[in-house]
Design a protein around this motif. Structure first.
Motif: not given
Length: 86
Positions: A26-27, A83-86, A41-47, A20-21
């Protein structure tokens, strides 16, 4: 590049590596820029959610993740905040 997230699936263990840049990706998917060399092209959590949704989940999985960011994005407490956000 269609996606910057790779998965290594070995039985009940799935290892995720995402490029990621910035940590916000992440979101949030980045805005599309046809003139830039975009990494995502998509958020990490979406992948991750799409991959796990498509995978058959008979037993609980162990999922590990690694987020690769440019050095300019690193700051104190970032790993714990992510980590907390995920």
């Amino acid at each position: 590049m269609a996606s910057a997230t790779t998965f290594v699936d070995q039985g009940d263990v799935v290892a995720v590596t995402a490029v990621a840049e910035c940590v916000e990706q992440l979101f949030e998917a980045p805005k599309f820029d046809p003139f830039a060399d975009q990494v995502r092209s998509s958020a990490v959590v979406d992948d991750i959610a799409d991959y796990l949704h498509a995978r058959r989940l008979r037993r609980p999985l162990q999922v590990t993740s690694m987020l690769l960011l440019p050095a300019t994005e690193l700051r104190d407490g970032l790993a714990q905040a992510a980590k907390t956000a995920v």
